[in-house]
Design an enzyme around this catalytic site. Structure first.
Site, PDB file in Angstrom:
ATOM      1  CG  ASP A 158      -2.276   0.590   0.970  1.00  0.00           C
ATOM      2  OD1 ASP A 158      -2.324   1.832   0.906  1.00  0.00           O
ATOM      3  OD2 ASP A 158      -3.274  -0.134   0.832  1.00  0.00           O
ATOM      4  CB  SER A 162      -9.453   0.659   0.068  1.00  0.00           C
ATOM      5  OG  SER A 162      -8.606   0.768  -1.038  1.00  0.00           O
ATOM      6  CG  HIS A 191      -5.174   3.847   1.003  1.00  0.00           C
ATOM      7  ND1 HIS A 191      -4.767   2.600   0.616  1.00  0.00           N
ATOM      8  CD2 HIS A 191      -6.497   3.912   0.715  1.00  0.00           C
ATOM      9  CE1 HIS A 191      -5.795   1.936   0.106  1.00  0.00           C
ATOM     10  NE2 HIS A 191      -6.855   2.706   0.151  1.00  0.00           N
TER      11      HIS A 191
END
Length: 574
Positions: free
Chosen positions: A132, A392, A174
């Site tokens: 990620d 996600s 994220h």
């Protein structure tokens, strides 16, 4: 990124399906202007060696990196040199080094979503690779207090590597949020009179492999290098799970897609690969009501592809519905049944990484969490947690449960994990759901069919209680459509593989997907509902043998949204 030979101990396992029509150059390279530079991944027959690389250089390629375990190397080339490079008899396939994006949405309202979590020791000894934007490893939620008196803490991010050529920390936010859903221990929110915001398996070891930059954008080559690194480190850190909350549109068959080939290698090396389905379910750019929008590498039949559900802030599953943005199958070109399952993914509260991440700074009003949500005496916005929505967030929900399953029974294979999750998933859903966007007033009607919810809604307790054994492959089936528009399941998506579905009473088709979507003859129910008001053009695009994303949509002047649309954030649902 500096040239780096990516070491690997894995022997490449090539899919048994043949290449499509001998094409050696991806279709989205066909219209690259002759004088334009383009980064490509060149896959060779056999291993990468100096002679092969030098021949590509001699044809105009400038070497950027070697992906030895993928039998590939990345080059920068001119458009006019692509055909010459592809014509080399030692070159198997040339594909663009495409961009990948984190597949999330952001949202503003509703209380923190509760998730099933394990105890303090849950997942101990299991390694989870989070590929990620990095992990904010200084955050207390990713550490363990090993000495109460000295307050010494052990960091659970046991390995970190950057593949972007940037700093190793998470500057986007994220990756930290995803890691918090998997493994946050709530240290920043636990205390007297406080309810901790915890992940599902709060004692797993985290392996941070950074492939997304501070804007949430990465590339195929970075992601492939990270996947192969996870395979290389598997034994050292007992990496049993890879989480990929990122993706891009599908351009070719999974048998040729470099990303799909990478996740297949990891799966066959004994690692469960969990992938977000994508957030394109509302898009009607193909005229197919959001069908055919599963992103790569979620189109691989090996991996567990996860769609997003809305929990409605209640403990019961009965009122939960699909998030309208969750991408739908079947996959383009190969027509694989996806997603495999769905899980909570809307308005999820997890670790923010830091108040300096791009997501937190740019969208603070939308992602903020009030301290009073976890601390009765709290005031103002939390700087430790934020709220995000998207597939996600659904993918790490599954990754966390997978870690718990492997902690309970470490003999489980990736296929056994996938099969148990799919069989035990809840099939009890309303046939359709309706949601109206409060800003645009647009109304979305969604059918909870095979291509929207897959085998159903993840039931963590049932999956952990299952003792069903698997002898064979849990590869996702594909679907075929006849001249009358009838859709049936087909279990020959990989030739020569013993697929478990439908072989006996334990893994019978109806038990895995439910009688509400599959008849006893493997005919998919509600075929007329699947396509709704889709035009014939949309039907042909989804069921065709080429990708509508290819050619003019990338290099031409088409008005269809470009690949970069994957990075657009849309509001979560409440």
């Amino acid at each position: 990124m500096k040239n780096r030979i990516v070491a690997a101990t894995l022997v490449l396992l090539v899919s048994a399906m043949p290449a499509l029509a001998g094409r050696k150059k991806a279709r989205d390279l066909d219209n690259v202007p002759g004088g334009s530079d383009v980064d490509v991944i060149v896959r060779y027959r056999g291993s990468v060696d100096t002679g092969k690389v030098n021949r590509t250089r001699g044809k105009g390629g400038s070497l950027k990196d070697s992906l030895s375990s993928a039998r590939s190397a990345t080059f920068r080339v001119k458009g006019r040199d692509l055909d010459s490079i592809a014509d080399d008899p030692d070159v198997e396939y040339v594909a663009p080094d495409r961009k990948v994006h984190g597949v999330l949405d952001y949202a503003a309202r509703a209380a923190a979503t509760e998730v099933i979590t394990g105890g303090d020791e849950a997942g101990k000894g299991i390694g989870v690779a989070v590929i990620d934007s990095g992990i904010g490893d200084s955050n207390k939620d990713f550490s363990v207090e090993v000495d109460e008196e000295s307050r010494f803490r052990r960091n659970r991010v046991v390995y970190a590597e950057d593949f972007t050529g940037d700093r190793i920390d998470d500057r986007y936010g994220h990756g930290s949020h995803v890691a918090g859903i998997i493994a946050g221990n709530g240290a920043n929110s636990s205390g007297r009179g406080m309810t901790g915001i915890r992940g599902i398996a709060p004692n797993v070891s985290l392996i941070s492999l950074k492939v997304l930059d501070d804007k949430g954008v990465g590339s195929d080559s970075w992601t492939i290098a990270a996947i192969d690194r996870a395979v290389e480190l598997k034994s050292r850190y007992n990496i049993r799970v890879i989480n990929l909350s990122l993706g891009r549109p599908v351009f070719e068959s999974y048998t040729e897609d470099p990303l799909c080939m990478a996740v297949e290698r990891a799966w066959k090396a004994g690692i469960v690969v969990v992938v977000a389905a994508g957030n394109m379910g509302r898009d009607n750019i193909f005229g197919a009501d959001g069908y055919g929008t599963i992103t790569s590498p979620g189109n691989s039949p090996y991996v567990i592809t996860v769609g997003a559900m809305k929990t409605m802030d209640t403990e019961t599953l009965a009122d939960d519905t699909i998030a309208t943005y969750s991408s739908k199958g079947p996959t383009l070109i190969d027509h694989i049944v996806k997603p495999d399952i769905v899980a909570p993914g809307n308005l999820i509260v997890s670790v923010a990484g830091s108040p300096n991440t791009e997501l937190f700074k740019l969208y603070r009003k939308d992602v903020r969490v009030q301290e009073k949500e976890y601390n009765p005496k709290g005031k103002g916005d939390s700087t430790d947690y934020m709220r995000l929505s998207g597939t996600s967030m659904a993918a790490p929900m599954v990754s966390g449960v997978v870690a718990l399953m492997l902690d309970k029974d470490r003999s489980l294979t990736p296929d056994a994990v996938k099969a148990r999750l799919m069989k035990t998933a809840s099939k009890n859903m309303a046939p359709v759901s309706v949601w109206q966007d409060p800003k645009t007033r647009q109304t979305f009607f969604t059918t909870h069919d095979l291509f929207t919810v897959g085998a159903g809604y993840m039931n963590a307790r049932a999956a952990l209680s299952s003792n069903d054994r698997v002898s064979g492959n849990a590869i996702s089936p594909r679907v075929v459509v006849d001249a009358k528009g009838r859709v049936t399941l087909s279990f020959d998506s990989v030739q020569g593989v013993n697929v478990i579905w439908g072989t006996n009473l334990v893994w019978g088709t109806n038990l895995v997907w439910g009688t509400n979507v599959v008849q006893g003859t493997n005919l998919v129910w509600g075929t007329n509902l699947v396509w709704g008001t889709a035009s014939m053009q949309g039907f042909n695009l989804v069921w065709g043998t080429d990708s509508p994303w290819s050619n003019n949509l990338v290099w031409g002047t088409s008005t269809v949204p470009p690949v970069a649309a994957m990075s657009v954030l849309t509001a979560g649902e409440n």
